[in-house]
Design a protein around this motif. Structure first.
Motif, PDB file in Angstrom:
ATOM      1  N   ARG A 166       1.622   8.194  -6.444  1.00 16.74           N
ATOM      2  CA  ARG A 166       0.720   9.312  -6.708  1.00 16.74           C
ATOM      3  C   ARG A 166       1.523  10.609  -6.834  1.00 16.74           C
ATOM      4  NH1 ARG A 166      -4.543   8.349  -2.879  1.00 16.74           N
ATOM      5  NH2 ARG A 166      -5.415   9.789  -4.417  1.00 16.74           N
ATOM      6  N   PRO A 167       0.978  11.602  -7.520  1.00 17.53           N
ATOM      7  CA  PRO A 167       1.733  12.847  -7.727  1.00 17.53           C
ATOM      8  C   PRO A 167       2.042  13.546  -6.402  1.00 17.53           C
ATOM      9  CG  PRO A 167      -0.138  12.714  -9.223  1.00 17.53           C
ATOM     10  CD  PRO A 167      -0.303  11.595  -8.245  1.00 17.53           C
TER      11      PRO A 167
ATOM     12  N   ALA B 118       0.830  -1.203   0.000  1.00 14.98           N
ATOM     13  CA  ALA B 118       0.000   0.000   0.000  1.00 14.98           C
ATOM     14  C   ALA B 118       0.867   1.256   0.000  1.00 14.98           C
ATOM     15  CB  ALA B 118      -0.921  -0.012   1.216  1.00 14.98           C
ATOM     16  N   ILE B 119       2.022   1.206   0.678  1.00 20.50           N
ATOM     17  CA  ILE B 119       2.932   2.349   0.705  1.00 20.50           C
ATOM     18  C   ILE B 119       3.515   2.601  -0.675  1.00 20.50           C
ATOM     19  CG2 ILE B 119       5.150   3.149   1.596  1.00 20.50           C
ATOM     20  CD1 ILE B 119       2.854   3.438   3.586  1.00 20.50           C
ATOM     21  N   ALA B 120       3.899   1.539  -1.383  1.00 16.25           N
ATOM     22  CA  ALA B 120       4.424   1.715  -2.734  1.00 16.25           C
ATOM     23  C   ALA B 120       3.372   2.322  -3.651  1.00 16.25           C
ATOM     24  CB  ALA B 120       4.907   0.369  -3.279  1.00 16.25           C
ATOM     25  N   THR B 121       2.148   1.829  -3.560  1.00 12.02           N
ATOM     26  CA  THR B 121       1.066   2.374  -4.379  1.00 12.02           C
ATOM     27  C   THR B 121       0.826   3.842  -4.064  1.00 12.02           C
ATOM     28  OG1 THR B 121       0.016   0.201  -4.502  1.00 12.02           O
ATOM     29  CG2 THR B 121      -1.360   2.114  -4.999  1.00 12.02           C
TER      30      THR B 121
ATOM     31  N   TYR C 235      -1.049  17.825   3.998  1.00 15.78           N
ATOM     32  CA  TYR C 235      -0.120  16.999   3.230  1.00 15.78           C
ATOM     33  C   TYR C 235       0.180  15.698   3.968  1.00 15.78           C
ATOM     34  CZ  TYR C 235       0.862  21.343   0.717  1.00 15.78           C
ATOM     35  OH  TYR C 235       0.740  22.503  -0.012  1.00 15.78           O
ATOM     36  N   ARG C 236       0.287  14.633   3.208  1.00 14.50           N
ATOM     37  CA  ARG C 236       0.864  13.387   3.733  1.00 14.50           C
ATOM     38  C   ARG C 236       2.326  13.350   3.315  1.00 14.50           C
ATOM     39  NH1 ARG C 236       2.552   8.371   2.575  1.00 14.50           N
ATOM     40  NH2 ARG C 236       2.167   6.767   4.169  1.00 14.50           N
ATOM     41  N   LEU C 237       3.229  13.065   4.276  1.00 12.66           N
ATOM     42  CA  LEU C 237       4.660  13.044   4.005  1.00 12.66           C
ATOM     43  C   LEU C 237       5.104  11.653   3.592  1.00 12.66           C
ATOM     44  CD1 LEU C 237       5.966  15.247   6.956  1.00 12.66           C
ATOM     45  CD2 LEU C 237       5.194  15.961   4.684  1.00 12.66           C
ATOM     46  N   GLY C 238       6.055  11.595   2.676  1.00  7.04           N
ATOM     47  CA  GLY C 238       6.580  10.321   2.196  1.00  7.04           C
ATOM     48  C   GLY C 238       7.680  10.571   1.187  1.00  7.04           C
ATOM     49  N   TRP C 239       7.693   9.792   0.117  1.00  9.94           N
ATOM     50  CA  TRP C 239       8.716   9.943  -0.921  1.00  9.94           C
ATOM     51  C   TRP C 239       8.158  10.696  -2.124  1.00  9.94           C
ATOM     52  CZ3 TRP C 239      13.417  10.680  -1.818  1.00  9.94           C
ATOM     53  CH2 TRP C 239      13.980  10.469  -3.078  1.00  9.94           C
ATOM     54  N   TYR C 240       7.162  10.154  -2.780  1.00  4.80           N
ATOM     55  CA  TYR C 240       6.459  10.806  -3.882  1.00  4.80           C
ATOM     56  C   TYR C 240       7.420  11.326  -4.951  1.00  4.80           C
ATOM     57  CZ  TYR C 240       2.546  10.493  -0.654  1.00  4.80           C
ATOM     58  OH  TYR C 240       1.589  10.013   0.213  1.00  4.80           O
ATOM     59  N   GLY C 241       8.292  10.430  -5.424  1.00  5.10           N
ATOM     60  CA  GLY C 241       9.217  10.787  -6.475  1.00  5.10           C
ATOM     61  C   GLY C 241      10.220  11.836  -6.087  1.00  5.10           C
TER      62      GLY C 241
END
Length: 532
Positions: free
Chosen positions: A75-76, A68-71, A122-128
């Motif tokens: 996202r943009p 689910a994290i990879a999916t 905002y949700r924090l993560g990697w997102y490219g």
């Protein structure tokens, strides 16, 4: 050098039954008397490095696992969450009525500003490499004018007098994670506030649970003029103006980094790494270990990154229960489980106020309930050294960043790194470190790093033990349940994984290192979301 002088220098550069059984079993002997303490180095994450690259590639890894994290991270992204370089004191100050919340629950925003404010979520993560995804925006929200700070004259606790500006039900499609609310006024500097969305109780739990150190961030929050450290000498309360508080509150903005607090410095690089890797992880805050101990059910690995210093008895009980039931733990941190605290409610909800006298002699509860005294866990009358659960204990703050020196290179932690005994990983040990006390560690605890360090603040030995040991250790042990507990013994592990921020202590940076990334993968693969 007292704490204030040191900080000034640094600024420049079915669980209940199981829990009861564990508490009875884990009561430890009195531990060595403690050393003086400090506040975290408050150098704001820098802006010179691009946030798009990591230690392994400049893009999303080609063979990302389908989680689910990879999916979510495909996202943009959007960079509006990043408040670095936007100014000093925010013109809009904001906090939330919960450190964490679940989908379907109500979240309330408390906002103070002389201007009209847009609220960006905002949700924090990697997102490219963008580091965040905008999930909601509320335009032209009317805030209350900044009001007087409420100050408790007995405890020094400060709370904000700002009204509720917005309440809403968290949508079911907001994924678990660390979130940042940006309050962007039409005139002036924006402010921020972080919070966590817990996983939905529906569906199977992810094997890895990341725990954010919300309580520790409040301990260091000087908003309103007092935190748990503000004193004329290290950890010594004084009666003069500006004395150290013995209670702090979540009902106020954060003062550090435009209201975002210390989370970006110590946790965000790790969050970006595990989301770039697509790891099967869900998120909670440390207070959830007391309020929602069911969060550990079904987990394989609990991850603590950065700095988890303040723990309540129920928080520690939940952790010990997890280990006793076979859940693995990775302390990619230092100075864990150091001070005992108690939570009290505020008008906004449960566990919103943090009590820590830092002295059994000052704590009025110490006589009637000595096991709840808010002193160091290793001290009388608590006498429950943190090494009993962590494997090692707090050493001190370092005078300068040190290299990680490998020991036990044949251990699976080092598989694929090419490291041998005596090899060094540059600048990985700091800002604080842990050390091995064999008399308090679980049987069979193994040392995986032994690095020379220079303590920043020296003190006389106390209680028959050195108060400033000059060796950093990393340790690992296997509990009777079969659970594995690894402790890295350094704040700066996450800085070797992702280049967000300046990743420097006293002007010395920690470089990205693929060997640390490999060791972290080994931990996740073997103890967490790898094959069972």
């Amino acid at each position: 050098m007292n704490r204030r002088q040191f900080l000034s220098a640094t600024l420049g550069a079915g669980l209940s039954a199981a829990a009861a059984a564990i508490l009875a079993a884990c009561a430890g002997p009195p531990a060595p008397a403690p050393s003086n303490r400090r506040a975290p180095e408050a150098s704001e994450p820098g802006t010179s490095a691009s946030p798009r690259t990591g230690p392994e590639s400049s893009a999303v890894p080609a063979q990302r696992r389908e989680t689910a994290i990879a999916t979510e991270n495909r996202r943009p992204g959007h960079r509006g969450w990043d408040l670095r370089g936007t100014g000093d004191h925010p013109a809009a100050e904001v906090f939330l009525d919960a450190a964490s919340a679940a989908p379907g629950s109500v979240l309330t925003v408390h906002l103070a500003s002389a201007a009209v404010v847009d609220l960006e979520w905002y949700r924090l993560g990697w997102y490219g490499g963008d580091g965040g995804r905008q999930v909601r925006i509320d335009r032209a929200v009317r805030a209350s004018a900044p009001g007087p700070t409420r100050i408790d004259p007995d405890t020094g606790m400060t709370e904000a007098d700002s009204r509720a500006a917005l309440s809403f039900v968290i949508p079911p499609d907001w994924p678990t994670g660390v979130y940042l609310l940006v309050a962007r006024p039409d005139i002036g500097t924006p402010g921020g506030a972080t919070f966590t969305i817990r996983a939905s109780p529906e569906g199977p739990p992810a094997p890895v649970l990341f725990v954010s150190a919300a309580t520790t961030w409040q301990a260091y929050n000087m908003w309103g003029g007092a935190d748990l450290y503000d004193a004329s000498t290290a950890d010594t309360p004084v009666d003069a103006g500006g004395r150290r508080a013995t209670q702090v509150s979540f009902d106020r903005p954060q003062v550090q980094f435009q209201g975002v607090g210390y989370m970006p410095r110590w946790e965000l690089p790790f969050i970006r790494w595990q989301e770039r890797e697509g790891r099967a992880v869900e998120y909670v805050v440390d207070v959830d270990l007391e309020l929602h101990p069911e969060v550990i059910a079904g987990r394989r690995l609990l991850v603590f990154a950065g700095h988890h210093e303040y723990w309540s008895r129920p928080m520690r009980t939940t952790l010990e229960t997890a280990i006793a039931s076979g859940v693995n733990v990775a302390f990619l941190s230092a100075n864990e489980v150091y001070w005992q605290v108690r939570f009290e409610p505020s008008p906004l909800g449960p566990a919103r106020r943090v009590v820590c006298f830092k002295s059994a002699a000052l704590d009025p509860l110490a006589t009637s309930q000595p096991d709840l005294a808010t002193c160091r866990w290793r001290e009388p009358p608590v006498n429950d050294p943190e090494a009993a659960v962590v494997g090692q204990m707090y050493g001190h703050i370092v005078e300068r960043v040190a290299d990680w020196v490998v020991a036990g290179a044949d251990h699976w932690l080092y598989a694929g790194t090419g490291l041998r005994n005596g090899d060094r990983i540059v600048n990985l040990v700091g800002q604080e470190y842990d050390t091995f006390y064999p008399q308090y560690a679980p049987p069979g605890t193994r040392i995986l790093a032994a690095s020379s360090v220079v303590p920043a603040i020296r003190a006389e030995p106390q209680g028959g033990q050195p108060s400033n040991p000059s060796v950093h250790n990393a340790t690992i042990y296997t509990a009777e349940s079969g659970a594995t507990v690894f402790a890295a013994g350094t704040f700066q592990w996450s800085w070797a994984l992702d280049e967000y921020g300046d990743r420097a202590y006293r002007g010395v940076a920690t470089p990205l290192d693929e060997r640390v990334a490999r060791m972290t993968k080994n931990l996740f693969d073997r103890l967490g979301d790898g094959p069972s």
